[in-house]
Design a protein around this motif. Sequence first.
Motif, PDB file in Angstrom:
ATOM      1  N   LEU A  20      30.729  38.384  44.280  1.00 57.10           N
ATOM      2  CA  LEU A  20      30.921  39.830  44.127  1.00 57.10           C
ATOM      3  C   LEU A  20      30.457  40.599  45.362  1.00 57.10           C
ATOM      4  N   LYS A  21      29.598  39.985  46.171  1.00 60.16           N
ATOM      5  CA  LYS A  21      29.195  40.600  47.445  1.00 60.16           C
ATOM      6  C   LYS A  21      30.321  40.445  48.463  1.00 60.16           C
ATOM      7  N   ASP A  22      30.948  39.260  48.468  1.00 59.29           N
ATOM      8  CA  ASP A  22      32.043  38.991  49.412  1.00 59.29           C
ATOM      9  C   ASP A  22      33.330  39.718  49.024  1.00 59.29           C
ATOM     10  N   ILE A  23      33.556  39.844  47.716  1.00 59.04           N
ATOM     11  CA  ILE A  23      34.776  40.469  47.197  1.00 59.04           C
ATOM     12  C   ILE A  23      34.343  41.553  46.208  1.00 59.04           C
ATOM     13  N   PRO A  24      33.939  42.735  46.720  1.00 61.87           N
ATOM     14  CA  PRO A  24      33.393  43.781  45.847  1.00 61.87           C
ATOM     15  C   PRO A  24      34.465  44.467  44.996  1.00 61.87           C
ATOM     16  N   PRO A  25      34.388  44.313  43.677  1.00 63.86           N
ATOM     17  CA  PRO A  25      35.404  44.900  42.788  1.00 63.86           C
ATOM     18  C   PRO A  25      35.533  46.418  42.921  1.00 63.86           C
ATOM     19  N   ASP A  26      34.422  47.119  43.163  1.00 63.26           N
ATOM     20  CA  ASP A  26      34.504  48.574  43.263  1.00 63.26           C
ATOM     21  C   ASP A  26      35.302  49.002  44.500  1.00 63.26           C
ATOM     22  N   ILE A  27      35.177  48.255  45.579  1.00 65.08           N
ATOM     23  CA  ILE A  27      35.960  48.572  46.784  1.00 65.08           C
ATOM     24  C   ILE A  27      37.443  48.326  46.518  1.00 65.08           C
ATOM     25  N   ILE A  28      37.759  47.206  45.875  1.00 61.30           N
ATOM     26  CA  ILE A  28      39.157  46.904  45.543  1.00 61.30           C
ATOM     27  C   ILE A  28      39.704  47.982  44.611  1.00 61.30           C
ATOM     28  N   HIS A  29      38.951  48.331  43.594  1.00 60.87           N
ATOM     29  CA  HIS A  29      39.370  49.362  42.641  1.00 60.87           C
ATOM     30  C   HIS A  29      39.689  50.661  43.371  1.00 60.87           C
ATOM     31  N   GLY A  30      38.838  51.028  44.323  1.00 62.43           N
ATOM     32  CA  GLY A  30      39.050  52.253  45.085  1.00 62.43           C
ATOM     33  C   GLY A  30      40.311  52.231  45.935  1.00 62.43           C
ATOM     34  N   LYS A  31      40.703  51.055  46.404  1.00 61.13           N
ATOM     35  CA  LYS A  31      41.891  50.936  47.262  1.00 61.13           C
ATOM     36  C   LYS A  31      43.196  50.913  46.460  1.00 61.13           C
ATOM     37  N   LEU A  32      43.105  50.673  45.159  1.00 57.85           N
ATOM     38  CA  LEU A  32      44.313  50.534  44.343  1.00 57.85           C
ATOM     39  C   LEU A  32      44.958  51.858  43.956  1.00 57.85           C
ATOM     40  N   ASN A  33      44.167  52.918  43.867  1.00 58.39           N
ATOM     41  CA  ASN A  33      44.694  54.194  43.377  1.00 58.39           C
ATOM     42  C   ASN A  33      45.415  54.006  42.043  1.00 58.39           C
ATOM     43  N   LEU A  34      44.747  53.326  41.149  1.00 55.73           N
ATOM     44  CA  LEU A  34      45.299  53.027  39.828  1.00 55.73           C
ATOM     45  C   LEU A  34      44.294  53.512  38.794  1.00 55.73           C
ATOM     46  N   ASP A  35      44.629  54.602  38.117  1.00 52.84           N
ATOM     47  CA  ASP A  35      43.683  55.208  37.180  1.00 52.84           C
ATOM     48  C   ASP A  35      43.475  54.354  35.935  1.00 52.84           C
ATOM     49  N   LYS A  36      44.568  53.838  35.400  1.00 50.12           N
ATOM     50  CA  LYS A  36      44.487  53.122  34.133  1.00 50.12           C
ATOM     51  C   LYS A  36      45.267  51.821  34.233  1.00 50.12           C
ATOM     52  N   ALA A  37      44.696  50.779  33.706  1.00 53.19           N
ATOM     53  CA  ALA A  37      45.389  49.491  33.648  1.00 53.19           C
ATOM     54  C   ALA A  37      45.025  48.844  32.321  1.00 53.19           C
ATOM     55  N   GLU A  38      45.944  48.931  31.392  1.00 51.92           N
ATOM     56  CA  GLU A  38      45.700  48.411  30.041  1.00 51.92           C
ATOM     57  C   GLU A  38      45.867  46.890  29.983  1.00 51.92           C
ATOM     58  N   VAL A  39      46.888  46.374  30.704  1.00 53.09           N
ATOM     59  CA  VAL A  39      47.175  44.933  30.689  1.00 53.09           C
ATOM     60  C   VAL A  39      47.087  44.399  32.115  1.00 53.09           C
ATOM     61  N   LEU A  40      46.227  43.415  32.293  1.00 53.85           N
ATOM     62  CA  LEU A  40      46.036  42.772  33.590  1.00 53.85           C
ATOM     63  C   LEU A  40      46.473  41.319  33.508  1.00 53.85           C
ATOM     64  N   VAL A  41      46.969  40.802  34.616  1.00 53.73           N
ATOM     65  CA  VAL A  41      47.301  39.378  34.724  1.00 53.73           C
ATOM     66  C   VAL A  41      46.637  38.854  35.987  1.00 53.73           C
ATOM     67  N   GLU A  42      45.752  37.880  35.816  1.00 54.40           N
ATOM     68  CA  GLU A  42      45.186  37.202  36.978  1.00 54.40           C
ATOM     69  C   GLU A  42      45.880  35.859  37.130  1.00 54.40           C
ATOM     70  N   ILE A  43      46.464  35.637  38.290  1.00 53.13           N
ATOM     71  CA  ILE A  43      47.122  34.365  38.589  1.00 53.13           C
ATOM     72  C   ILE A  43      46.141  33.509  39.385  1.00 53.13           C
ATOM     73  N   GLY A  44      45.926  32.300  38.918  1.00 52.22           N
ATOM     74  CA  GLY A  44      44.919  31.432  39.535  1.00 52.22           C
ATOM     75  C   GLY A  44      43.524  31.856  39.123  1.00 52.22           C
ATOM     76  N   ALA A  45      43.334  32.084  37.831  1.00 50.71           N
ATOM     77  CA  ALA A  45      42.094  32.674  37.314  1.00 50.71           C
ATOM     78  C   ALA A  45      40.890  31.749  37.388  1.00 50.71           C
ATOM     79  N   GLY A  46      41.114  30.448  37.430  1.00 51.58           N
ATOM     80  CA  GLY A  46      39.980  29.518  37.473  1.00 51.58           C
ATOM     81  C   GLY A  46      39.132  29.637  36.224  1.00 51.58           C
ATOM     82  N   THR A  47      37.889  30.093  36.394  1.00 45.94           N
ATOM     83  CA  THR A  47      36.969  30.256  35.264  1.00 45.94           C
ATOM     84  C   THR A  47      36.979  31.673  34.701  1.00 45.94           C
TER      85      THR A  47
END
Length: 194
Positions: A20-47
Amino acid sequence: MHGNKFDPKKLQRLNDPDRLKDIPPDIIHGKLNLDKAEVLVEIGAGTAFFSKVFLETFAAGTVYACDMSEIMIRWMEAHVVPKHPDIVPVKSTESFIPLDDSLADLVFMINLHHELEDPARMLEEAHRLLKSGGKIFIVDWLKKEMAEGPPVKIRWLSRDVKAQLIQAGFDNVRDDNGMAKHFLVVGEKGCCTR
Protein backbone atom coordinates in the motif's frame (compact mmCIF):
# COMPACT_ATOMS: atom_id res chain seq x y z
CA MET A 1 2.55 -21.34 -12.72
CA HIS A 2 5.27 -20.98 -15.30
CA GLY A 3 6.89 -18.41 -17.55
CA ASN A 4 5.87 -14.88 -16.65
CA LYS A 5 3.09 -15.94 -14.27
CA PHE A 6 3.18 -15.33 -10.52
CA ASP A 7 4.02 -18.43 -8.50
CA PRO A 8 1.01 -19.17 -6.22
CA LYS A 9 3.40 -20.75 -3.70
CA LYS A 10 4.49 -17.18 -2.93
CA LEU A 11 0.95 -15.90 -2.38
CA GLN A 12 1.70 -14.54 1.11
CA ARG A 13 3.82 -11.84 -0.58
CA LEU A 14 0.58 -10.51 -2.08
CA ASN A 15 -0.73 -9.76 1.42
CA ASP A 16 2.22 -7.59 2.46
CA PRO A 17 0.81 -4.28 3.83
CA ASP A 18 3.89 -2.49 2.46
CA ARG A 19 2.31 -2.87 -0.98
CA LEU A 20 0.00 0.00 0.00
CA LYS A 21 3.04 2.28 0.34
CA ASP A 22 4.23 1.38 -3.18
CA ILE A 23 0.73 1.48 -4.69
CA PRO A 24 -1.26 4.03 -2.63
CA PRO A 25 -5.01 3.52 -3.17
CA ASP A 26 -5.86 7.12 -2.24
CA ILE A 27 -3.55 8.46 -4.96
CA ILE A 28 -5.09 6.10 -7.54
CA HIS A 29 -8.59 7.06 -6.39
CA GLY A 30 -7.72 10.73 -6.83
CA LYS A 31 -6.48 10.17 -10.39
CA LEU A 32 -9.63 8.32 -11.49
CA ASN A 33 -12.14 11.16 -11.17
CA LEU A 34 -14.76 8.54 -10.42
CA ASP A 35 -17.23 9.54 -7.73
CA LYS A 36 -19.13 6.29 -7.43
CA ALA A 37 -18.31 2.72 -8.35
CA GLU A 38 -20.91 0.18 -7.30
CA VAL A 39 -19.45 -2.82 -9.19
CA LEU A 40 -15.72 -3.41 -9.46
CA VAL A 41 -13.82 -6.11 -11.33
CA GLU A 42 -10.23 -6.89 -10.46
CA ILE A 43 -8.45 -8.96 -13.09
CA GLY A 44 -5.56 -10.96 -11.68
CA ALA A 45 -6.81 -10.50 -8.12
CA GLY A 46 -4.50 -13.05 -6.50
CA THR A 47 -5.45 -13.01 -2.81
CA ALA A 48 -7.92 -10.12 -3.30
CA PHE A 49 -5.60 -7.83 -1.31
CA PHE A 50 -6.44 -4.82 -3.49
CA SER A 51 -10.04 -5.98 -4.02
CA LYS A 52 -10.57 -5.50 -0.28
CA VAL A 53 -8.90 -2.09 -0.33
CA PHE A 54 -10.90 -0.74 -3.29
CA LEU A 55 -14.16 -2.24 -2.00
CA GLU A 56 -13.68 0.05 0.99
CA THR A 57 -12.25 3.01 -0.97
CA PHE A 58 -15.29 3.17 -3.26
CA ALA A 59 -17.83 1.84 -0.77
CA ALA A 60 -18.68 -0.55 -3.60
CA GLY A 61 -21.49 -3.08 -3.47
CA THR A 62 -19.59 -5.90 -5.17
CA VAL A 63 -16.05 -6.69 -6.28
CA TYR A 64 -15.54 -9.57 -8.68
CA ALA A 65 -12.04 -10.82 -7.88
CA CYS A 66 -10.94 -12.69 -11.02
CA ASP A 67 -7.93 -14.96 -11.27
CA MET A 68 -6.71 -17.81 -13.49
CA SER A 69 -5.21 -19.75 -10.60
CA GLU A 70 -7.42 -22.32 -8.91
CA ILE A 71 -5.13 -21.99 -5.86
CA MET A 72 -5.87 -18.27 -5.62
CA ILE A 73 -9.62 -18.83 -6.07
CA ARG A 74 -9.68 -21.42 -3.29
CA TRP A 75 -7.58 -19.16 -1.05
CA MET A 76 -10.01 -16.25 -1.55
CA GLU A 77 -13.00 -18.51 -0.86
CA ALA A 78 -11.42 -19.72 2.39
CA HIS A 79 -9.78 -16.53 3.68
CA VAL A 80 -11.53 -13.53 2.11
CA VAL A 81 -15.18 -14.35 1.41
CA PRO A 82 -16.11 -15.22 5.04
CA LYS A 83 -15.05 -11.71 6.17
CA HIS A 84 -15.91 -9.89 2.93
CA PRO A 85 -19.02 -11.48 1.37
CA ASP A 86 -19.17 -8.64 -1.19
CA ILE A 87 -16.00 -10.00 -2.80
CA VAL A 88 -16.88 -12.71 -5.31
CA PRO A 89 -14.01 -14.91 -6.57
CA VAL A 90 -14.29 -15.65 -10.31
CA LYS A 91 -12.18 -18.23 -12.14
CA SER A 92 -11.04 -16.67 -15.40
CA THR A 93 -8.76 -17.61 -18.26
CA GLU A 94 -5.98 -15.68 -19.96
CA SER A 95 -8.46 -14.01 -22.28
CA PHE A 96 -11.98 -14.50 -20.88
CA ILE A 97 -13.78 -13.32 -17.75
CA PRO A 98 -17.10 -15.18 -17.32
CA LEU A 99 -19.14 -12.10 -16.38
CA ASP A 100 -21.89 -10.18 -18.20
CA ASP A 101 -21.29 -7.32 -20.62
CA SER A 102 -21.49 -3.77 -19.25
CA LEU A 103 -21.47 -4.98 -15.66
CA ALA A 104 -18.74 -2.88 -14.04
CA ASP A 105 -18.17 0.73 -13.11
CA LEU A 106 -14.45 0.07 -12.66
CA VAL A 107 -12.08 -2.62 -13.92
CA PHE A 108 -8.55 -2.74 -12.60
CA MET A 109 -5.33 -4.73 -12.89
CA ILE A 110 -2.40 -4.41 -10.52
CA ASN A 111 0.98 -5.92 -11.44
CA LEU A 112 -0.66 -8.19 -14.00
CA HIS A 113 0.03 -6.60 -17.38
CA HIS A 114 3.58 -7.97 -17.64
CA GLU A 115 2.22 -11.51 -17.14
CA LEU A 116 -0.31 -11.40 -19.98
CA GLU A 117 0.48 -13.38 -23.12
CA ASP A 118 -2.06 -11.36 -25.14
CA PRO A 119 -2.65 -8.01 -23.40
CA ALA A 120 -4.77 -6.70 -26.29
CA ARG A 121 -7.28 -9.52 -25.82
CA MET A 122 -7.58 -8.91 -22.07
CA LEU A 123 -8.06 -5.17 -22.62
CA GLU A 124 -10.87 -5.90 -25.08
CA GLU A 125 -12.39 -8.12 -22.41
CA ALA A 126 -12.09 -5.32 -19.85
CA HIS A 127 -13.79 -2.96 -22.30
CA ARG A 128 -16.65 -5.46 -22.73
CA LEU A 129 -17.14 -5.69 -18.96
CA LEU A 130 -17.42 -1.94 -18.40
CA LYS A 131 -20.58 0.12 -18.41
CA SER A 132 -20.65 3.18 -20.63
CA GLY A 133 -18.61 5.82 -18.81
CA GLY A 134 -16.88 3.16 -16.72
CA LYS A 135 -13.15 3.38 -16.06
CA ILE A 136 -10.15 1.09 -16.16
CA PHE A 137 -6.87 1.50 -14.40
CA ILE A 138 -3.70 -0.51 -14.80
CA VAL A 139 -0.79 -0.39 -12.38
CA ASP A 140 2.40 -2.24 -13.21
CA TRP A 141 6.13 -2.14 -12.58
CA LEU A 142 8.19 0.63 -14.18
CA LYS A 143 10.51 -0.67 -16.88
CA LYS A 144 13.72 -0.06 -14.98
CA GLU A 145 16.18 -2.04 -12.89
CA MET A 146 15.20 -2.40 -9.23
CA ALA A 147 15.56 -4.95 -6.46
CA GLU A 148 11.89 -5.96 -6.62
CA GLY A 149 9.48 -7.16 -9.25
CA PRO A 150 9.73 -9.21 -12.44
CA PRO A 151 12.65 -9.13 -14.89
CA VAL A 152 12.90 -5.80 -16.71
CA LYS A 153 12.68 -7.51 -20.10
CA ILE A 154 9.04 -8.52 -19.51
CA ARG A 155 7.92 -5.14 -18.14
CA TRP A 156 6.03 -2.60 -20.24
CA LEU A 157 6.47 1.12 -20.72
CA SER A 158 3.40 3.10 -19.69
CA ARG A 159 3.18 4.68 -23.15
CA ASP A 160 2.85 1.21 -24.71
CA VAL A 161 0.07 0.22 -22.30
CA LYS A 162 -1.60 3.55 -23.08
CA ALA A 163 -1.48 2.75 -26.81
CA GLN A 164 -2.95 -0.71 -26.15
CA LEU A 165 -5.87 0.82 -24.24
CA ILE A 166 -6.58 3.22 -27.10
CA GLN A 167 -6.43 0.30 -29.55
CA ALA A 168 -8.94 -1.60 -27.37
CA GLY A 169 -11.42 1.28 -27.72
CA PHE A 170 -10.83 3.29 -24.55
CA ASP A 171 -11.11 7.09 -24.48
CA ASN A 172 -9.46 9.76 -22.33
CA VAL A 173 -6.44 7.50 -21.81
CA ARG A 174 -3.68 9.00 -19.71
CA ASP A 175 -0.65 7.77 -17.84
CA ASP A 176 1.02 8.83 -14.64
CA ASN A 177 4.52 7.92 -13.57
CA GLY A 178 4.33 9.56 -10.13
CA MET A 179 4.93 6.39 -8.11
CA ALA A 180 8.49 5.30 -7.35
CA LYS A 181 8.22 1.71 -8.64
CA HIS A 182 5.02 1.61 -10.70
CA PHE A 183 3.14 3.41 -13.44
CA LEU A 184 -0.58 4.09 -13.60
CA VAL A 185 -2.61 4.16 -16.82
CA VAL A 186 -6.28 5.18 -16.75
CA GLY A 187 -8.90 4.95 -19.49
CA GLU A 188 -12.65 5.32 -19.93
CA LYS A 189 -15.30 3.49 -21.93
CA GLY A 190 -17.01 6.20 -23.96
CA CYS A 191 -20.76 6.44 -24.15
CA CYS A 192 -20.88 5.59 -27.85
CA THR A 193 -18.03 3.10 -28.29
CA ARG A 194 -18.24 -0.46 -29.44
